[in-house]
Write a protein that holds these residues in place. Sequence first.
Motif, PDB file in Angstrom:
ATOM      1  N   THR A   2      -6.144  -2.334  10.202  1.00 29.85           N
ATOM      2  CA  THR A   2      -6.613  -2.369  10.973  1.00 29.85           C
ATOM      3  C   THR A   2      -7.672  -3.821  10.253  1.00 29.85           C
ATOM      4  O   THR A   2      -7.552  -3.596   8.899  1.00 29.85           O
ATOM      5  CB  THR A   2      -7.929  -1.225  10.728  1.00 29.85           C
ATOM      6  OG1 THR A   2      -8.173  -0.694   9.479  1.00 29.85           O
ATOM      7  CG2 THR A   2      -7.037  -0.033  12.135  1.00 29.85           C
ATOM      8  N   ASP A  39     -11.547  -4.143  10.059  1.00 33.74           N
ATOM      9  CA  ASP A  39     -12.771  -3.757  10.560  1.00 33.74           C
ATOM     10  C   ASP A  39     -13.857  -4.678  10.365  1.00 33.74           C
ATOM     11  O   ASP A  39     -14.576  -4.446   8.774  1.00 33.74           O
ATOM     12  CB  ASP A  39     -12.887  -2.426  10.038  1.00 33.74           C
ATOM     13  CG  ASP A  39     -14.581  -2.065  11.024  1.00 33.74           C
ATOM     14  OD1 ASP A  39     -15.310  -3.420  11.546  1.00 33.74           O
ATOM     15  OD2 ASP A  39     -15.134  -0.753  10.741  1.00 33.74           O
ATOM     16  N   SER A  93     -17.923  -3.639   8.955  1.00 39.09           N
ATOM     17  CA  SER A  93     -17.775  -2.751   7.532  1.00 39.09           C
ATOM     18  C   SER A  93     -17.583  -3.417   6.560  1.00 39.09           C
ATOM     19  O   SER A  93     -16.934  -2.831   5.122  1.00 39.09           O
ATOM     20  CB  SER A  93     -17.389  -1.573   8.124  1.00 39.09           C
ATOM     21  OG  SER A  93     -15.627  -1.487   8.395  1.00 39.09           O
ATOM     22  N   SER A 106     -14.224  -4.356   5.702  1.00 40.00           N
ATOM     23  CA  SER A 106     -12.932  -3.129   4.958  1.00 40.00           C
ATOM     24  C   SER A 106     -11.818  -3.122   6.400  1.00 40.00           C
ATOM     25  O   SER A 106     -11.183  -3.200   7.224  1.00 40.00           O
ATOM     26  CB  SER A 106     -13.312  -1.837   5.701  1.00 40.00           C
ATOM     27  OG  SER A 106     -12.148  -0.923   5.199  1.00 40.00           O
ATOM     28  N   VAL A 107     -10.525  -3.465   5.469  1.00 40.80           N
ATOM     29  CA  VAL A 107      -9.504  -2.922   5.714  1.00 40.80           C
ATOM     30  C   VAL A 107      -8.069  -1.817   5.172  1.00 40.80           C
ATOM     31  O   VAL A 107      -9.093  -1.292   4.643  1.00 40.80           O
ATOM     32  CB  VAL A 107      -8.820  -4.660   5.172  1.00 40.80           C
ATOM     33  CG1 VAL A 107      -7.055  -4.969   5.821  1.00 40.80           C
ATOM     34  CG2 VAL A 107      -9.152  -5.759   5.895  1.00 40.80           C
ATOM     35  N   THR A 108      -7.625  -2.066   6.156  1.00 38.61           N
ATOM     36  CA  THR A 108      -6.729  -0.585   5.662  1.00 38.61           C
ATOM     37  C   THR A 108      -4.941  -1.084   6.106  1.00 38.61           C
ATOM     38  O   THR A 108      -4.689  -2.158   6.851  1.00 38.61           O
ATOM     39  CB  THR A 108      -6.489   0.743   6.507  1.00 38.61           C
ATOM     40  OG1 THR A 108      -6.161   0.380   7.911  1.00 38.61           O
ATOM     41  CG2 THR A 108      -8.332   1.177   6.960  1.00 38.61           C
ATOM     42  N   THR A 153      -0.813   0.338   5.034  1.00 37.82           N
ATOM     43  CA  THR A 153       0.264   1.299   4.572  1.00 37.82           C
ATOM     44  C   THR A 153       1.436   0.670   4.212  1.00 37.82           C
ATOM     45  O   THR A 153       1.481  -0.196   3.990  1.00 37.82           O
ATOM     46  CB  THR A 153       0.998   2.001   6.003  1.00 37.82           C
ATOM     47  OG1 THR A 153       1.390   0.986   6.825  1.00 37.82           O
ATOM     48  CG2 THR A 153      -0.066   2.727   6.564  1.00 37.82           C
ATOM     49  N   THR A 194      -1.659   5.212   2.895  1.00 35.45           N
ATOM     50  CA  THR A 194      -3.018   4.400   3.255  1.00 35.45           C
ATOM     51  C   THR A 194      -4.395   3.788   2.560  1.00 35.45           C
ATOM     52  O   THR A 194      -4.446   4.768   1.539  1.00 35.45           O
ATOM     53  CB  THR A 194      -3.532   5.302   4.448  1.00 35.45           C
ATOM     54  OG1 THR A 194      -3.163   5.767   5.183  1.00 35.45           O
ATOM     55  CG2 THR A 194      -4.730   4.362   4.812  1.00 35.45           C
ATOM     56  N   THR A 235      -7.175   1.761   1.425  1.00 30.84           N
ATOM     57  CA  THR A 235      -8.413   0.887   2.260  1.00 30.84           C
ATOM     58  C   THR A 235      -8.858  -0.082   0.924  1.00 30.84           C
ATOM     59  O   THR A 235      -8.902   0.600  -0.070  1.00 30.84           O
ATOM     60  CB  THR A 235      -9.672   2.069   2.320  1.00 30.84           C
ATOM     61  OG1 THR A 235      -8.475   3.426   3.383  1.00 30.84           O
ATOM     62  CG2 THR A 235     -10.579   2.576   2.687  1.00 30.84           C
ATOM     63  N   ASP A 288     -11.787  -2.846   0.610  1.00 33.24           N
ATOM     64  CA  ASP A 288     -13.320  -3.551   0.807  1.00 33.24           C
ATOM     65  C   ASP A 288     -13.247  -4.850  -0.118  1.00 33.24           C
ATOM     66  O   ASP A 288     -12.685  -5.273  -0.632  1.00 33.24           O
ATOM     67  CB  ASP A 288     -14.688  -2.732   0.361  1.00 33.24           C
ATOM     68  CG  ASP A 288     -13.998  -0.949   0.552  1.00 33.24           C
ATOM     69  OD1 ASP A 288     -13.620  -1.149   1.677  1.00 33.24           O
ATOM     70  OD2 ASP A 288     -14.127  -0.303  -0.109  1.00 33.24           O
ATOM     71  N   SER A 309      -8.257  -6.397  15.779  1.00 33.59           N
ATOM     72  CA  SER A 309      -9.681  -6.186  15.048  1.00 33.59           C
ATOM     73  C   SER A 309     -10.689  -6.216  15.783  1.00 33.59           C
ATOM     74  O   SER A 309     -10.582  -6.586  17.009  1.00 33.59           O
ATOM     75  CB  SER A 309      -9.354  -7.604  13.902  1.00 33.59           C
ATOM     76  OG  SER A 309      -9.234  -8.250  14.222  1.00 33.59           O
TER      77      SER A 309
END
Length: 437
Positions: free
Chosen positions: A80, A82, A85, A87-89, A91, A97, A99, A101, A274
């Motif tokens: 993802t 975003d 904010s 921020s990316v996630t 795996t 996971t 995260t 920033d 996104s």
Amino acid sequence: MSRTRILILGGGYVGLYTALTLMRRAKDAVDVTVIDRRPYMTYAPFLPEAAAGSIEPRHAVVPLRRELKGARVLQGKVETIDHASRSVTATTDLGETLTLDYDHIVIALGAVSRTLPIPGLADFGLGFKYVEEAINLRNRVLGRIARAATTTDPALRRRLLTFVFVGGGFAGVEAFAETEDMARAALRYYPELKHDDLNFVMVEAMGRILPEMGPDMGAYTVTELERRGMRVLLETRLESCIDGHVALSNGEAFEADTVVWTAGVKPSPVIQSSDLPLGPRGHVNTAATLQVIDDSGIPLPGAWAAGDCAQVPNLVEGEGDWCAPSAQHAVRQAKHLGRNIAAHLAGRPLAEYKHKHLGVVASLGLNKGVASTMGIKLRGWPAWVMHRTYHLLAIPTFNRKARVALDWTAAVFFRRDLVSMGRLHEPRRAFEEAARS
Ligand SMILES: Cc1cc2nc3c(=O)[nH]c(=O)nc-3n(C[C@H](O)[C@H](O)[C@H](O)COP(=O)(O)OP(=O)(O)OC[C@H]3O[C@@H](n4cnc5c(N)ncnc54)[C@H](O)[C@@H]3O)c2cc1C
């Protein structure tokens, strides 16, 4: 002073060169993180030669950790993005996971195969974008030849030796021609088989191949491939390939054990979900400064994109034209992007990306090629020499240049290796059989 966190999604052409440029231009001002599913950058123009056994596949990739000293290199799949904010996630292969920033993000996720809902394609077709696919194709073709030499069933032999390639862009044509060249060379060791037993078929929906080179070079290439006994079916579509039963729009139907899909690419799917503004064909929309822009053309602070996943205006061609997905643009855009981020951080003005495409070179097998560059069109051996020279100069790092040059030199003296390592794809089989016996 705290450093600016730059997160680069994708470690291909754009990811690698943006990171290198940033670390050269703004070393003390940035913390660079690069995340990719693979631990290496793939030099895609060498995949056809890797599939044909002219280059060791490992030499067609550039290890990221080795080249990006000073950057943080992560291996994981971006899930993802975003940007609101920041921020990316992602795996990891272990299912964890991450995260991540950031202050600035660079979208360098490239493209994936663009498929169509053709019955059987998703289950039976093979892609040709990554090194594992090139290795698989090579082992598959050589493995099918070995099996065809031992079977007494003519229908099975015909199926095993029928190789269908769908899509006549330069990646597809190079893969088609290089693989046939390798298959023909392999027949030297199979007196049971004749050259006519090989059935290489290219299927192209348009009325020409190699559109990047113009109609005359496309027509020359068709003639050249047909002279070698390959079939090039223009204005023909693949209608289905369930379990290898191939049906074409021209009414032909036949059995093929190998169907390779090289009919175009589309932007990496993760950007669809996104919150970044996308262009009409699903690319991240950018200005010529390589800043991501919204529908009104206003730059989104902290977001940048380039390469195959981005829609970058082509200032050479003018209003309404976009840079084609190519390594040539990707490398130059990446360096430009790195310089622009460094300029932004230093409070300097940004420059617009503008590059006149130099043309295309394609290999059609050993000593055979076509080239169309800066108004000069070459065919046969001169084009092939130009292809090798250009790509040897273009592949990143001296290490890779030297290894590829050694591969080519060794092949001159010892011929290329034509052994199938098909068992690589089932590494536990021998041990399982031993354990059961
Ligand atoms: C067989 C072949 C031959 C080619 N030959 C030529 C040629 O001769 N000349 C030419 O100009 N161009 C050629 N191209 C095109 C060229 O390779 C591309 O235009 C170029 O690679 C684009 O660079 P990029 O950085 O945008 O994408 P890529 O180089 O594809 O890099 C994208 C990176 O993102 C990673 N990634 C994608 N999704 C995710 C995710 N969700 N999470 C984490 N990582 C992800 C991928 O693993 C990849 O490393 C060829 C392409 C192919 C397939």
